[in-house]
Structure formats: structure tokens, C-alpha cells
Design a protein around this motif. Structure first.
Motif, PDB file in Angstrom:
ATOM      1  N   ILE A  45     -18.233  32.015  28.665  1.00 15.02           N
ATOM      2  CA  ILE A  45     -18.534  32.125  30.091  1.00 15.02           C
ATOM      3  C   ILE A  45     -17.819  31.021  30.879  1.00 15.02           C
ATOM      4  O   ILE A  45     -17.276  31.257  31.966  1.00 15.02           O
ATOM      5  N   ALA A  46     -17.766  29.841  30.290  1.00 13.14           N
ATOM      6  CA  ALA A  46     -17.058  28.731  30.961  1.00 13.14           C
ATOM      7  C   ALA A  46     -15.590  29.091  31.171  1.00 13.14           C
ATOM      8  O   ALA A  46     -14.989  28.729  32.186  1.00 13.14           O
ATOM      9  N   ALA A  47     -15.025  29.799  30.223  1.00 11.44           N
ATOM     10  CA  ALA A  47     -13.621  30.199  30.345  1.00 11.44           C
ATOM     11  C   ALA A  47     -13.452  31.247  31.447  1.00 11.44           C
ATOM     12  O   ALA A  47     -12.477  31.202  32.206  1.00 11.44           O
ATOM     13  N   ILE A  48     -14.415  32.164  31.541  1.00 10.23           N
ATOM     14  CA  ILE A  48     -14.315  33.186  32.599  1.00 10.23           C
ATOM     15  C   ILE A  48     -14.313  32.508  33.975  1.00 10.23           C
ATOM     16  O   ILE A  48     -13.585  32.894  34.880  1.00 10.23           O
ATOM     17  N   ARG A  49     -15.109  31.466  34.078  1.00  6.08           N
ATOM     18  CA  ARG A  49     -15.227  30.789  35.387  1.00  6.08           C
ATOM     19  C   ARG A  49     -13.896  30.231  35.878  1.00  6.08           C
ATOM     20  O   ARG A  49     -13.679  30.126  37.081  1.00  6.08           O
ATOM     21  N   ALA A  77     -16.287  47.068  34.979  1.00  2.19           N
ATOM     22  CA  ALA A  77     -17.121  45.977  34.448  1.00  2.19           C
ATOM     23  C   ALA A  77     -16.316  44.690  34.347  1.00  2.19           C
ATOM     24  O   ALA A  77     -16.807  43.606  34.667  1.00  2.19           O
ATOM     25  N   VAL A  78     -15.064  44.798  33.893  1.00  2.00           N
ATOM     26  CA  VAL A  78     -14.207  43.602  33.809  1.00  2.00           C
ATOM     27  C   VAL A  78     -14.077  42.973  35.197  1.00  2.00           C
ATOM     28  O   VAL A  78     -14.243  41.758  35.378  1.00  2.00           O
ATOM     29  N   LYS A  79     -13.820  43.829  36.159  1.00  2.00           N
ATOM     30  CA  LYS A  79     -13.639  43.331  37.524  1.00  2.00           C
ATOM     31  C   LYS A  79     -14.941  42.706  38.064  1.00  2.00           C
ATOM     32  O   LYS A  79     -14.917  41.649  38.708  1.00  2.00           O
ATOM     33  N   ALA A  80     -16.070  43.357  37.758  1.00  2.00           N
ATOM     34  CA  ALA A  80     -17.352  42.825  38.235  1.00  2.00           C
ATOM     35  C   ALA A  80     -17.639  41.452  37.627  1.00  2.00           C
ATOM     36  O   ALA A  80     -18.148  40.550  38.304  1.00  2.00           O
ATOM     37  N   VAL A  81     -17.295  41.295  36.346  1.00  2.00           N
ATOM     38  CA  VAL A  81     -17.507  40.006  35.679  1.00  2.00           C
ATOM     39  C   VAL A  81     -16.682  38.929  36.386  1.00  2.00           C
ATOM     40  O   VAL A  81     -17.179  37.838  36.695  1.00  2.00           O
ATOM     41  N   LEU A  82     -15.422  39.266  36.660  1.00  2.00           N
ATOM     42  CA  LEU A  82     -14.549  38.293  37.326  1.00  2.00           C
ATOM     43  C   LEU A  82     -15.073  37.960  38.718  1.00  2.00           C
ATOM     44  O   LEU A  82     -15.184  36.785  39.102  1.00  2.00           O
ATOM     45  N   LYS A  83     -15.398  39.011  39.460  1.00  2.00           N
ATOM     46  CA  LYS A  83     -15.844  38.793  40.854  1.00  2.00           C
ATOM     47  C   LYS A  83     -17.092  37.923  40.904  1.00  2.00           C
ATOM     48  O   LYS A  83     -17.269  37.116  41.813  1.00  2.00           O
ATOM     49  N   THR A  84     -17.952  38.088  39.929  1.00  2.00           N
ATOM     50  CA  THR A  84     -19.218  37.353  39.958  1.00  2.00           C
ATOM     51  C   THR A  84     -19.071  35.931  39.425  1.00  2.00           C
ATOM     52  O   THR A  84     -19.746  35.020  39.903  1.00  2.00           O
ATOM     53  N   LEU A  85     -18.216  35.747  38.431  1.00  2.00           N
ATOM     54  CA  LEU A  85     -18.245  34.470  37.713  1.00  2.00           C
ATOM     55  C   LEU A  85     -17.128  33.487  38.039  1.00  2.00           C
ATOM     56  O   LEU A  85     -17.291  32.283  37.821  1.00  2.00           O
TER      57      LEU A  85
END
Lengths: 451, 480
Positions: free
Chosen positions: B248-252, B176-184
Motif C-alpha cells: 500500500i505504501a508503494a501505491i501511495r 478497480a486499478v484506477k479506483a485504487v490509484l485515485k483513492t490512494l
């Protein structure tokens, strides 16, 4: 307030108004995305069969279904405790691709050799329904080899709701009924259905029946034993508690063996006393009825002084109820009334229209009645009604606590006996211990009201 | 930049010399019968980990695409540990959806969640049901986005494949962590930030992690951040979605950070968000063990020193000094005691590392996971300290553990609540760490990382053993 309710859900909520026509929609599939408090078919089956303590309960599926239901309930056994173990075939990707029948067969053989159970229940899970393992065939094969009943439970999670799971459990159990020797069963005998011996409740209930001269053949399923269920058809009456978890079995036994049934509840002194009286009445035996009256009198004398202490403190406090089945809610409404408390919201996961109608009749005007609710609605109701205590299960607890509202656990995970006469006292004590705690005085919700 | 798995020496005057002194070879794995069935699993299912990650993102609603039971069971399980509200939405599939596909219900569920909860993020995890019927979740989400183009602002939608027949909750967590990164993550200018991918820590641990990183003057982004979302304050008003979580802005911008710090010695490289960021975005990755105990914490601080260019603040040097001082005060009471350690693999490694440092002998390190790396990691962290090399078992269950436990003669067990029956059977104490803690309050506030966490653990273990000795003594001294 209304913003907490999805449009599609509005018909599943109503407020009792004097004179107005009652209408509620229920028995619907949960709305996607609504965060229902409901579980699934598998959960319904697992709940009902779980307390049979000398049977092997093997969950055929990936690990989740077994692990989340491992020893989570307080169903006690006076002997074997096989039910407290969590058995799974722990299906892996290759099993999903090539089928899980071989693994199931091997697992069953291994576990039966290891534990020597009196019977085995094999629960089907979502994935088994999809990959199409022939549970029946495997169970039949193992039963022949091992010489014990091996019963498939058709509990694929997605094939309905919890009530369908109850039904699947009843059908599995019905295979056992009628296979035992009933020659030594006395005429004044009953089966107790729909009590799961949480915190030893069925022991209290059995003792009360014994004191009035009634013999109990099978506990279905609290502290249950396979051999007793096999003999259940020797009883003269099925006494059924709860919202239909075991009603289907009672109906099948009526059709097949002509055994009548009686619906009761053991929660609250009124319903507990009524249970004893109605069983006594069924046997049309003056002696039994006289004893029932005597037992009720004795038990009430034991608990009343302390109950009145609680009542004095709790008088006028407001309660909200959200439980699995609506039948339990009736008893809770009465129990709160005995404590001088007012029920301002009552709901269930799986109630029927008739049950909700009856709830409306026994609650005060303005009471919120709700089917298949969710955290958002429930917290809105708690706030609107300024509730002092919320009765529900683990999933409801944080909804109450986060807002600084008292809570009483009344589902299958509870560790306090709440049935019977002494159970009423325990219930009052539980409610008292939460409502009267000084901690609520410091909560933001109360501080906000004081400003 | 390249990936950097090795611990950085850095200031490392604290780096333990014990590591160089060799030791066990990691053999003596006891044979266990190759059972077919699983009894009392020592693992959870894959979507559980994904749901926990999604709860650690700002304004997020975790969503399970499957039948209603999965969401409800996991909610109950999580609630009983954190004592916090835990909403997980479900597409509530019924029989007809299983036959004709779950797409319409998935979309309806998303629409309802958006309407009612106004989330900024929806994390969608698949289940064994929807994986097996073959629902293509990414495609369904694309369709949903296309059909809602006119809608003002859709939340970020991230999906992850988590069939529970393939991996444990920890694989689900990392995926899930990886999916969040890959998407965002989005391209752009480099930012002066450090990514922190800590794995499954408690809210209190995440708070401590943030405190440490801030004290080094670094700007850290923790993913996921459950420090507030799963340990929030008492409230006057119900919150639709709990406050807190990784912004979310930080993840981006995480693809443009200076470096990633990722905890987990046993995580598969293919599951690692840090590795993905290194490979695809060129962000230097430091993979470390979870900082439990002295040496793993030293390694973590050494990396922070390197990244910040400053020496460890006095506050932590003091904590470290007090920890060592307490080791001397308490060493006799714990020395030679035998412990069974179980739970998630990275937690087991961390605990084994710490126990080895204080002279406790880990006699069995067990997990339901099967990374294939547990043996190596345990050998690595216990080398030169433990008198015996601990026995290591992957892919085990509590039935296997229970069968061996008497012969192992442990003085205590250390792990989550589901091992309680072992402690009860042997009448020995249990140290509660990890997830789930279902038989005590405060699971969300367990704090075992850093020097401070090691101090908590050391005092707890020493005092638990002293209590056991005292309460089973005929005399009952009130003095050690």
C-alpha cells in the motif's frame, strides 16, 4: 482457535458432549462480512432444475449469473443435453433503465425456435426483482405462442437463501405435474426425487429399483425429462433424497394428489440398502422384498472384498465433513464409520436444528458441529482436529489443500459416482487415493509436528 | 510530461520491419446473425475483475456489496482456476436491505471483516443489485470512516462501481486499478520508480515481469500483484489473508513515479490507470500491447532500455536468440495451420500477434468484450505477416463461434477452458491460455509473456500439432 469465530457466530457452532443439552442456532441469514460458503436463491433453483435435459433454462439478468453456472455440474443425460448450455438475456444498462421484458420475450422466442425444447424455465435474478419485470406475463405470452410450458422461477438472489431457491424450483415444476397421461403407469411405480444423476448415479439407482420390480415414472431431476415430470402424479410413491431440495414438491404432490413420500439416502451401503427395503416395505409385496434382499446381498458381495482392503488402510483416520445440506452428512458419517474412520467435524450450509441434533446423536463426543461456516473457522477446525481428509465442495478444497490435508469432492461438481453400492466403493477409493498419498509426508504441517 | 501511447523505437534494432510492409486492411468481418439472447458467454461479469485486482493488494480483503451468491459464485470460479483459497466478503443483502438500502449491512460487513481479518485494505465492488437500488457506496464508506474515528487504524477503503450490466470482467479489472490509484496516491517528492500496470496476467507472469524489470536495474511497482496471493506455497498454518500483493505504501507513491508502463491495446482510455496518472499526476505513460510473442516483447524491452538507460541484459538477448533459433527448428510444423483465438481482448491481440509471427493463420479472433478496438489492434499486430487478415468479432459468444467454426476449418483453438467443447466437436487440439483454466491444474503458472513465455508457447503449439499428427498417423513414427 476461538479467535477464528466471530461472536455473532458462536451459537452456530457446538461440540457434542456426553450428557449435555444440545443447542445450535441455524436457519439464519448469513452474517455480513463472514465469508459464508453459501450461495443464493438463484443458485438453489438452478441446482434443482438444471438436470432437466430437454428444457430450456434461460437466466434473465446480467451475464454473471448464467456464466458462473454454465455446465459446472456433472448431471448426465441419456439423451438431449440442452441443460449443458448457458442461456442468458445478458441485460445491459439500457434494459435495466427501460425494463427487460421485451428482450426477454424476444430471447425466449428465438431460443425456443432454435432448440425446440419441451418446456422453458425462466430464472429471475436479483436485478429483475428490483426493476420489476413481469416474468409471469411474458412467460404466459410465450407459452401461448409456442405451445409449450414456459415457467417463471422466482429466484431473485437476495430473497432468502438457497433453500428458498429449492422451493421456487419446486413450485415451477409443480406446474408441470398433473398435465401428462398416466393411463399406462403400472401400480408399483415411484418417482425418484432429489437425485441429480451426477456421474450417472440415477442410472444405477433406477437399475436397482428395476431389479426389485419397481417402475420409475419420473427422475426429479437427474436425467430428467419434461414429459416424465408431467406424468409424475401417476406414481404411487415419491422417494425423496437429499436435504429437502425437492421435499417441497413431494409435499405439494401429497396435498394435491395424495401421493405419500419416503425420505431416503443413496450414500453408503447401509442407507442404500435401507432405501430399497423401505420402498419394498411400502408396497407390502413379499416378492419385491425378497428381491431387494437378494439385490443387496449380490451387490455387497461384489464390493466387500475391495472395501475391506481400503478399510484396513484407512482404519482410525480422521475425517471432517462440510456439505450443502445436513441430510447428506448423515450418510457420510455412516460411510466413514464403515471404513473404520472417525468423523471429528461435521457441518452444513443449510441444516435444520433437528438435523444437527441427529448429527450430534450419531457422532462421537467432542465432534464439532457447525452451521453456515466459513474458511477461517473451517481451517481452524482442520488444524485443531488434525484431520486426514476433508469432504466438501470446490470452495472447501483449497482450505484443505493449503494446509496439506486430503480432500474428497462430494458436491454437485463431482465427476465420480458416489451413490449406490458401487458408489460406496468409489467413495472409499477416492478417500483412499487422497489419504494414502505420500505427498502429505512432505508438507510443512507434518514437518512442523515432527519437530 | 505527456502521455506516450506509441511504442518507443529505442534500441529497437529488433523492431520488426514487417510492420512497415503493409498488408491486410482489416475487412472481411463475417456477418453474423444479430441474436438477442446470449448462449455460452465468452466473458465474465464486471465485479469479478475488481475482486481479482483487490486480491493483488497487500493485506487486502475483496468485498462485494450485494447478495451472498455473487461472492460465492466468483470465489468458486476463481478457486477452480488458481487452486488457491480465495476469500471474498459479502454484505449478504437480503430482501429488507434491497428495500431499505444496503448501507447498514455494508457497514456491519466492514466492521466484521476488520475485527476478524485485520486487513490493511478492503476493496469494495458494487454489484448489479446495489447499483440498481441506488446505494451510494462512497458516501456509505465516508460515514463508516466518520463513525469509526476512534478506532485505532482503519484499513484503506477503496470502492469501485461495477454493475455487471455494463462491461465485462476486464472493464471491472481496469476500473478497480484506477479506483485504487485515485483513492490512494498521495502527493510528495518524485520517486525513482516505474509503475507497471500489466492487466490480468497470471501469477507466474507477474513474477517474470518483476524479474525482467529488476534485471534492468529498475524499481518497479506492479499493480495488482497476484504473484504470491494467488499462487502461494503450502503452509503449516492457515493465513487470514495470503501474503504478498502490491504494498500500500508503494501505491501511495505511484503518482510520483518516473513513468507508467501499461499493457493493453484495447483498453478504453477512460478506464486506464496509466492515463489517469498521466493526466492528473503528470506521470509519463507508455501503453503497450501485452508482451506476448517476439515483437510485442521487443517493444516492451525497448521501453525498458529507454527508461533504464541500459541495454537489454545478456540473459534476455540469449532467450531471444534461442527463441529465434527454435522458430527455425519448428517453423514447418506450424506454418499455415489455422487457429481460432478467443478470450479477453488484450489476450486475443497478444496471441494473434504471436501466431502471426510463427506463420499460424488466425482465422477468427473473438471476444465477448466490446471495446470497439479489437479489429484495429488485430489488424495492426498481424499486418504484413498473416496471409489472410483474421476475422474479428467483438461482443460474441460461444454459440456464434460454434456456428462458424466448422467452416473455418481450424487446426487448433487457443483460449480458456470454456471453449473446450469446440475442440471436442471438431476433434482438434486446444492450447490453454488465459482465464479460466478449469480443466487442468496449473492455471496460475501459465507463463506466456516475454521471450521466455513465447518460447513456452512456441514449443507447446509445435508439439501439440506434432502430437496430433503422430497420434492420427497410421504408422506412428518415433521421429519427426
Amino acid at each position: 482457535m476461538s479467535s477464528a469465530i466471530l461472536k455473532e457466530r458462536q451459537e452456530q457452532i457446538c461440540r457434542t458432549e456426553p450428557g449435555s443439552k444440545f443447542s445450535i442456532v441455524c436457519d439464519k441469514e448469513s452474517l455480513a462480512g463472514a465469508i459464508s460458503q453459501r450461495a443464493c436463491v438463484f443458485c438453489g433453483s438452478r441446482v434443482v432444475l438444471y438436470p432437466i435435459a430437454d428444457a430450456l433454462h434461460l437466466v434473465h439478468g446480467p451475464i454473471g449469473c448464467a456464466v458462473y453456472t454454465w455446465d459446472i455440474r456433472g448431471a448426465l443425460s441419456s439423451g438431449p443435453e440442452l441443460h449443458r448450455l448457458s442461456f442468458s438475456t445478458d441485460l445491459q444498462e439500457r434494459d435495466v433503465i427501460f425494463g427487460g421484458e421485451k428482450k426477454l420475450y424476444a430471447a425466449l422466442m428465438e431460443l425456443i425456435d432454435r432448440h425446440q425444447p419441451k418446456a422453458a424455465f425462466v430464472y429471475s435474478t436479483c436485478i429483475v426483482g428490483i426493476i420489476g419485470d413481469d416474468l409471469k406475463a411474458v412467460c404466459k405470452k410465450v407459452a401461448l405462442k409456442k405451445g409449450i410450458p414456459v415457467l417463471p422461477v422466482q429466484s431473485e438472489g437476495f430473497k432468502g437463501n438457497k433453500r428458498d431457491g429449492y422451493r421456487a424450483a419446486c413450485e415451477a415444476m409443480f406446474n408441470l405435474v398433473g398435465t401428462g397421461d398416466i393411463s399406462d403407469i403400472p401400480p408399483k411405480s415411484i418417482n425418484i426425487l432429489g437425485d441429480f444423476n451426477l456421474a450417472g448415479e440415477i442410472w444405477m439407482i433406477r437399475e436397482l429399483y428395476n431389479r426389485i420390480g419397481i417402475n420409475v415414472v419420473a427422475n426429479i431431476t437427474g436425467d430428467g425429462r419434461v414429459a416424465d415430470i408431467c406424468r409424475a402424479h401417476g406414481a404411487s410413491l415419491n422417494v425423496v433424497q437429499c436435504s429437502g431440495a425437492t421435499m417441497h414438491l413431494a409435499k405439494m404432490m401429497k396435498n394435491e394428489y395424495g401421493i405419500p413420500n419416503l425420505r431416503v439416502s443413496y450414500f453408503g451401503v447401509d442407507d442404500m440398502a435401507e432405501s430399497l427395503y423401505s420402498v419394498a416395505e411400502f408396497f407390502k409385496d413379499k416378492e419385491v422384498m425378497a428381491r431387494a434382499r437378494q439385490v443387496v446381498k449380490e451387490e455387497l458381495e461384489k464390493i466387500f472384498p475391495q472395501l475391506m482392503v481400503y478399510k484396513k488402510a484407512l482404519n482410525g483416520k480422521k475425517a471432517a465433513i462440510y456439505v450443502g445440506g445436513a441430510f447428506k452428512a448423515f450418510s457420510l458419517v455412516k460411510a466413514f464409520r464403515l471404513l473404520g474412520m472417525e468423523v471429528v467435524m461435521v457441518g452444513s450450509q443449510t441444516g435444520t436444528e433437528d438435523e444437527y441434533k441427529e448429527l450430534q446423536e450419531i457422532t462421537a463426543p467432542g465432534t464439532i458441529i457447525v452451521d453456515d461456516s466459513n474458511p477461517l473457522e473451517l481451517s481452524a477446525f482442520l488444524q485443531e482436529k488434525e484431520v486426514d481428509i476433508f469432504v466438501g465442495g470446490v470452495k472447501e478444497r483449497p482450505i484443505a489443500y493449503k494446509l496439506g490435508v486430503g480432500f474428497c469432492d462430494h458436491n454437485h461438481e463431482r465427476k465420480e459416482a458416489l451413490a449406490g453400492f458401487s458408489g460406496m466403493l468409489n467413495f472409499a477409493k477416492e478417500v483412499y487415493s487422497s489419504v494414502m498419498s505420500p505427498v502429505w509426508k512432505f508438507m510443512p504441517r507434518v514437518e512442523a509436528q515432527d519437530d | 510530461m505527456t502521455e506516450n501511447h506509441a511504442p518507443v523505437k529505442g534500441i529497437s534494432k529488433f523492431e520488426s520491419s514487417a510492420e512497415k510492409s503493409g498488408g491486410g486492411t482489416g475487412g472481411n468481418r463475417p456477418k453474423r446473425p444479430n441474436y438477442i439472447s446470449t448462449t455460452n458467454a465468452c466473458k465474465l461479469c464486471k465485479p469479478m475483475g475488481a475482486a481479482l485486482v483487490f486480491r493483488g493488494i497487500e493485506g487486502a480483503m475483496p468485498f462485494l456489496h450485494g447478495s451472498q451468491g455473487c461472492a460465492t459464485y466468483m470465489r468458486r470460479y476463481i478457486i477452480s482456476h488458481f487452486n488457491e483459497p480465495m476469500d471474498i466478503a459479502s454484505s449478504s443483502l437480503g430482501e429488507k436491505h434491497a428495500v431499505f438500502g444496503g448501507g447498514p449491512n455494508l457497514k456491519l460487513g466492514l466492521a466484521n471483516i476488520i475485527k476478524k481479518f485485520h486487513p490493511r485494505f478492503i476493496g469494495i465492488a458494487s454489484t448489479c443489485l446495489t447499483e440498481t437500488i441506488g446505494d451510494d457506496v462512497p458516501m456509505l464508506i465516508n460515514e463508516f470512516v466518520r463513525d469509526n474515528e476512534s478506532a485505532s487504524e482503519l484499513p484503506a477503503l477503496v470502492s469501485v462501481s461495477t454493475p455487471s450490466y455494463s462491461g465485462t470482467h476486464m472493464e471491472g479489472f481496469h476500473a478497480a486499478v484506477k479506483a485504487v490509484l485515485k483513492t490512494l496516491v498521495e502527493p510528495g517528492e518524485g520517486v525513482d520508480m516505474i509503475n507497471l500496470l500489466p492487466g490480468f496476467l497470471s501469477p507466474a507472469e507477474i513474477r517474470h515481469l518483476k524479474e525482467i524489470v529488476a534485471d534492468f536495474g529498475l524499481k518497479g511497482i506492479v499493480l495488482p500483484d497476484i504473484s504470491e496471493t494467488l499462487d502461494g506455497p503450502a503452509l503449516a498454518e492457515h493465513e487470514l489473508i495470503p501474503r504478498g500483493g502490491t504494498e500500500i505504501a508503494a501505491i501511495r507513491v505511484m503518482g510520483r513515479a518516473r513513468a507508467s508502463l501499461e499493457f493493453g491495446r484495447t483498453m478504453a482510455d477512460s478506464d486506464s490507470g496509466g492515463s489517469w496518472l498521466a493526466r492528473h499526476k503528470g506521470v509519463e505513460n507508455y501503453r503497450l500491447g501485452t508482451p506476448i510473442g517476439l515483437r510485442e516483447t521487443d517493444r516492451f524491452f525497448a521501453v525498458l532500455e529507454r527508461l533504464s538507460g541500459i541495454v537489454t541484459p545478456e540473459k534476455y538477448l540469449s532467450e531471444r536468440g534461442r527463441l529465434l533459433d527454435s522458430f527455425t527448428d519448428g517453423h514447418k510444423y506450424v506454418f499455415g495451420k489455422r487457429a481460432v483465438v478467443y478470450g479477453e481482448e488484450d489476450l486475443v491481440v497478444g496471441m494473434t500477434s504471436f501466431l502471426s509471427e510463427i506463420g499460424v493463420q488466425p482465422v477468427l479472433c473473438a471476444s465477448g468484450g466490446k471495446s470497439g478496438k479489437l479489429q484495429e489492434a488485430v489488424t495492426e499486430v498481424s499486418r504484413g505477416l498473416s496471409l489472410e487478415t483474421p476475422a474479428v468479432q467483438e461482443e460474441t459468444d460461444f454459440y456464434d463461434i460454434a456456428e462458424q467454426v466448422e467452416a473455418l476449418k481450424p487446426d487448433f483453438i487457443i483460449g480458456h477452458s470454456k471453449g473446450y467443447h469446440l475442440a471436442r466437436k471438431l476433434d482438434i487440439p486446444m492450447i490453454r491460455v488465459g482465464f479460466p483454466i478449469h480443466d487442468r491444474i496449473g492455471g496460475q503458472r501459465l507463463m506466456h509473456i516475454g521471450y521466455r513465455g513465447a518460447q513456452n508457447l512456441f514449443d507447446l503449439i509445435a508439439n501439440t500439432l506434432l502430437d496430433k499428427k503422430q497420434s492420427s498417423s497410421d504408422i506412428g513414427y518415433s521421429y519427426m
